[in-house]
Design an enzyme around this catalytic site. Structure first.
Site, PDB file in Angstrom:
ATOM      1  NE  ARG A 182      29.032-108.236 -62.006  1.00  0.00           N
ATOM      2  CZ  ARG A 182      28.727-109.448 -61.533  1.00  0.00           C
ATOM      3  NH1 ARG A 182      27.507-109.940 -61.657  1.00  0.00           N
ATOM      4  NH2 ARG A 182      29.627-110.160 -60.910  1.00  0.00           N
ATOM      5  CB  CYS A 242      34.977-104.529 -62.252  1.00  0.00           C
ATOM      6  SG  CYS A 242      35.898-105.537 -61.089  1.00  0.00           S
ATOM      7  CD  GLU A 313      30.812-104.862 -63.849  1.00  0.00           C
ATOM      8  OE1 GLU A 313      31.629-105.740 -64.215  1.00  0.00           O
ATOM      9  OE2 GLU A 313      30.478-104.714 -62.657  1.00  0.00           O
TER      10      GLU A 313
HETATM   11  C1  LIG Z   1      34.511 -99.706 -54.820  1.00  0.00           C
HETATM   12  C2  LIG Z   1      33.436-100.359 -55.681  1.00  0.00           C
HETATM   13  C3  LIG Z   1      33.324-101.742 -55.672  1.00  0.00           C
HETATM   14  C4  LIG Z   1      32.346-102.371 -56.459  1.00  0.00           C
HETATM   15  N1  LIG Z   1      32.229-103.728 -56.434  1.00  0.00           N
HETATM   16  C5  LIG Z   1      31.287-104.342 -57.160  1.00  0.00           C
HETATM   17  C6  LIG Z   1      31.153-105.771 -57.125  1.00  0.00           C
HETATM   18  O1  LIG Z   1      31.875-106.478 -56.432  1.00  0.00           O
HETATM   19  N2  LIG Z   1      30.184-106.342 -57.888  1.00  0.00           N
HETATM   20  C7  LIG Z   1      29.328-105.586 -58.667  1.00  0.00           C
HETATM   21  O2  LIG Z   1      28.454-106.159 -59.323  1.00  0.00           O
HETATM   22  N3  LIG Z   1      29.444-104.247 -58.719  1.00  0.00           N
HETATM   23  C8  LIG Z   1      30.381-103.597 -57.986  1.00  0.00           C
HETATM   24  N4  LIG Z   1      30.496-102.240 -58.045  1.00  0.00           N
HETATM   25  C9  LIG Z   1      29.635-101.469 -58.963  1.00  0.00           C
HETATM   26  C10 LIG Z   1      28.326-100.929 -58.322  1.00  0.00           C
HETATM   27  O3  LIG Z   1      28.501-100.720 -56.937  1.00  0.00           O
HETATM   28  C11 LIG Z   1      27.156-101.868 -58.546  1.00  0.00           C
HETATM   29  O4  LIG Z   1      26.872-102.016 -59.916  1.00  0.00           O
HETATM   30  C12 LIG Z   1      25.889-101.360 -57.832  1.00  0.00           C
HETATM   31  O5  LIG Z   1      24.943-102.384 -57.788  1.00  0.00           O
HETATM   32  C13 LIG Z   1      25.286-100.121 -58.468  1.00  0.00           C
HETATM   33  O6  LIG Z   1      24.269 -99.624 -57.594  1.00  0.00           O
HETATM   34  P1  LIG Z   1      23.895 -98.078 -57.557  1.00  0.00           P
HETATM   35  O7  LIG Z   1      22.730 -97.913 -56.673  1.00  0.00           O
HETATM   36  O8  LIG Z   1      25.079 -97.265 -57.217  1.00  0.00           O
HETATM   37  O9  LIG Z   1      23.454 -97.854 -59.062  1.00  0.00           O
HETATM   38  P2  LIG Z   1      23.768 -96.582 -59.994  1.00  0.00           P
HETATM   39  O10 LIG Z   1      25.220 -96.554 -60.294  1.00  0.00           O
HETATM   40  O11 LIG Z   1      23.162 -95.371 -59.417  1.00  0.00           O
HETATM   41  O12 LIG Z   1      22.947 -96.996 -61.304  1.00  0.00           O
HETATM   42  C14 LIG Z   1      23.323 -98.124 -62.072  1.00  0.00           C
HETATM   43  C15 LIG Z   1      22.269 -98.341 -63.171  1.00  0.00           C
HETATM   44  O13 LIG Z   1      21.026 -98.735 -62.580  1.00  0.00           O
HETATM   45  C16 LIG Z   1      19.971 -97.822 -62.914  1.00  0.00           C
HETATM   46  N5  LIG Z   1      19.108 -97.713 -61.731  1.00  0.00           N
HETATM   47  C17 LIG Z   1      19.488 -97.471 -60.453  1.00  0.00           C
HETATM   48  N6  LIG Z   1      18.429 -97.530 -59.631  1.00  0.00           N
HETATM   49  C18 LIG Z   1      17.346 -97.812 -60.408  1.00  0.00           C
HETATM   50  C19 LIG Z   1      15.951 -98.012 -60.145  1.00  0.00           C
HETATM   51  N7  LIG Z   1      15.430 -97.943 -58.913  1.00  0.00           N
HETATM   52  N8  LIG Z   1      15.122 -98.278 -61.190  1.00  0.00           N
HETATM   53  C20 LIG Z   1      15.628 -98.356 -62.451  1.00  0.00           C
HETATM   54  N9  LIG Z   1      16.934 -98.187 -62.758  1.00  0.00           N
HETATM   55  C21 LIG Z   1      17.779 -97.921 -61.750  1.00  0.00           C
HETATM   56  C22 LIG Z   1      20.683 -96.520 -63.286  1.00  0.00           C
HETATM   57  O14 LIG Z   1      19.914 -95.730 -64.187  1.00  0.00           O
HETATM   58  C23 LIG Z   1      21.954 -97.059 -63.952  1.00  0.00           C
HETATM   59  O15 LIG Z   1      21.689 -97.442 -65.290  1.00  0.00           O
HETATM   60  C24 LIG Z   1      31.467-101.583 -57.258  1.00  0.00           C
HETATM   61  C25 LIG Z   1      31.582-100.174 -57.255  1.00  0.00           C
HETATM   62  C26 LIG Z   1      32.570 -99.573 -56.469  1.00  0.00           C
HETATM   63  C27 LIG Z   1      32.656 -98.078 -56.466  1.00  0.00           C
END
Ligand SMILES: Cc1cc2nc3c(=O)[nH]c(=O)nc-3n(C[C@H](O)[C@H](O)[C@H](O)COP(=O)(O)OP(=O)(O)OC[C@H]3O[C@@H](n4cnc5c(N)ncnc54)[C@H](O)[C@@H]3O)c2cc1C
Length: 319
Positions: A182, A242, A313
């Site tokens: 992660r 998580c 995480e």
């Molecule tokens: C209901 C639910 C279920 C989930 N299930 C899972 C799962 O099964 N497995 C899992 O791994 N995660 C899961 N997650 C967590 C989350 O969805 C993942 O980590 C997802 O990949 C985050 O993507 P995001 O675009 O929302 O990133 P954000 O939350 O917006 O950002 C996450 C990090 O990435 C950085 N970031 C984002 N975009 C960029 C970019 N273009 N360049 C540089 N840095 C960037 C941000 O600064 C931050 O540090 C879940 C979340 C929820 C709400």
């Protein structure tokens, strides 16, 4: 604080689309978080590059986010500029590769992860089903090395294009990307600022290498995976997925929290999900402080009972 000169500059680029003191609770899946000084959504890669350049010249802090699905923003909010990808950088294309029949699927960082999973299924490309049901964007998924028990981004990514802090773009191959559980850390980029805290490459897109397969079989597998997910996760209430990383061996974080008797435990509006103990849910207008207090209680209890330190995480950000 953003000075009036900088505010004018943001307005000159984004017009009324720039938001000042924007509540982050409206932009995170947790539905908590105080105001960001500036909140912008560039519409083209050029606008993004111009913005980064201007923000750096003004020595303002900035944070690039995707879907906000892995963030806990503090109640005092974010001092600086939040840059959201999604309006730009959301194209998905595919081409053949020269490697063992693999097909390259290139997705902009702002594209929703579920779109690339669906696209892969319709094109009969195997490899993305592990990510079905993970919310957020491609950029966020690469940064978080998002995944499940069936796989993670690391297993299918071939390269990423990034915007380096000084304004250059660079393609980085997988061998130079340091993926951990992660987490992605930047390994091999030669760049003057690499050692400073300011070194924050922005992911522009990711190239995923997938194998041709039968779309009907992929669709069936997808339906089964989504069904299982629905049963085991509290998808209807605000959360960030998580909350803690699983320890490297032994029981999962969820199992440990469950064994500690914390399922259903509440502090303020924050609650340990009765369905999945590794989910902290915002069940009743929680503040970030409620969630942080519950997080500390879980960590202390698990540490006392099992001598295991649970690492978060979810990214905790803000003032
Ligand atoms: C209901 C639910 C279920 C989930 N299930 C899972 C799962 O099964 N497995 C899992 O791994 N995660 C899961 N997650 C967590 C989350 O969805 C993942 O980590 C997802 O990949 C985050 O993507 P995001 O675009 O929302 O990133 P954000 O939350 O917006 O950002 C996450 C990090 O990435 C950085 N970031 C984002 N975009 C960029 C970019 N273009 N360049 C540089 N840095 C960037 C941000 O600064 C931050 O540090 C879940 C979340 C929820 C709400």
């Amino acid at each position: 604080m953003i000075d009036s000169d900088s505010k004018k500059w943001f307005k000159s680029i984004f017009g009324n689309a720039v938001k000042f003191d924007e509540p982050m609770s409206e932009h995170t899946s947790f539905r908590v978080g105080g105001p960001a000084d500036v909140y912008i959504t560039p519409e083209t890669p050029e606008e993004l590059a111009e913005t980064i350049n201007g923000v750096r010249q003004r020595k303002l802090n900035y944070l690039v986010i995707g879907g906000g699905t892995n963030l806990l923003v503090s109640d005092s909010g974010i001092r600086g500029v939040v840059i959201v990808l999604g309006k730009c950088l959301n194209k998905i294309t595919h081409t053949a590769t020269e490697k063992e029949n693999l097909v390259a699927l290139t997705a902009g960082a702002g594209a929703k992860l579920h779109r690339i999973c669906r696209f892969a299924i319709t094109q009969g490309l195997q490899g993305m089903n592990f990510a079905l049901g993970i919310p957020g964007t491609v950029g966020g998924a690469v940064m978080m090395n998002a995944g499940t028990a069936s796989g993670s981004v690391e297993g299918v990514i071939d390269s990423v294009n990034v915007l380096l802090p000084e304004g250059r773009t660079r393609k980085i191959q997988k061998k130079d990307l340091n993926f951990e559980y992660r987490k992605l850390s930047w390994n091999m980029i030669n760049c003057a600022e690499k050692k400073s805290d300011f070194f924050k490459p922005i992911i522009l897109d990711g190239e995923f290498h997938l194998r041709p397969s039968d779309p009907v079989k992929l669709k069936k597998e997808a339906e089964h995976m989504l069904k299982t997910r629905k049963k085991t996760q509290p998808a209807n209430l605000p959360s960030a997925g998580c909350f803690f990383k699983n320890p490297m061996s032994g029981k999962t974080a969820g199992e440990l929290i469950d064994l500690a008797g914390l399922k259903g435990k509440k502090i303020g509006g924050a609650e340990v999900s009765p369905i999945h103990a590794n989910f902290i849910i915002n069940s009743d207008r929680a503040s970030a402080a409620d969630i942080l207090a519950l997080k500390s209680l879980i960590q202390e209890t698990v540490s006392e009972l099992f001598d295991i330190d649970l690492e978060t995480e979810v990214k905790i950000i803000g003032e």
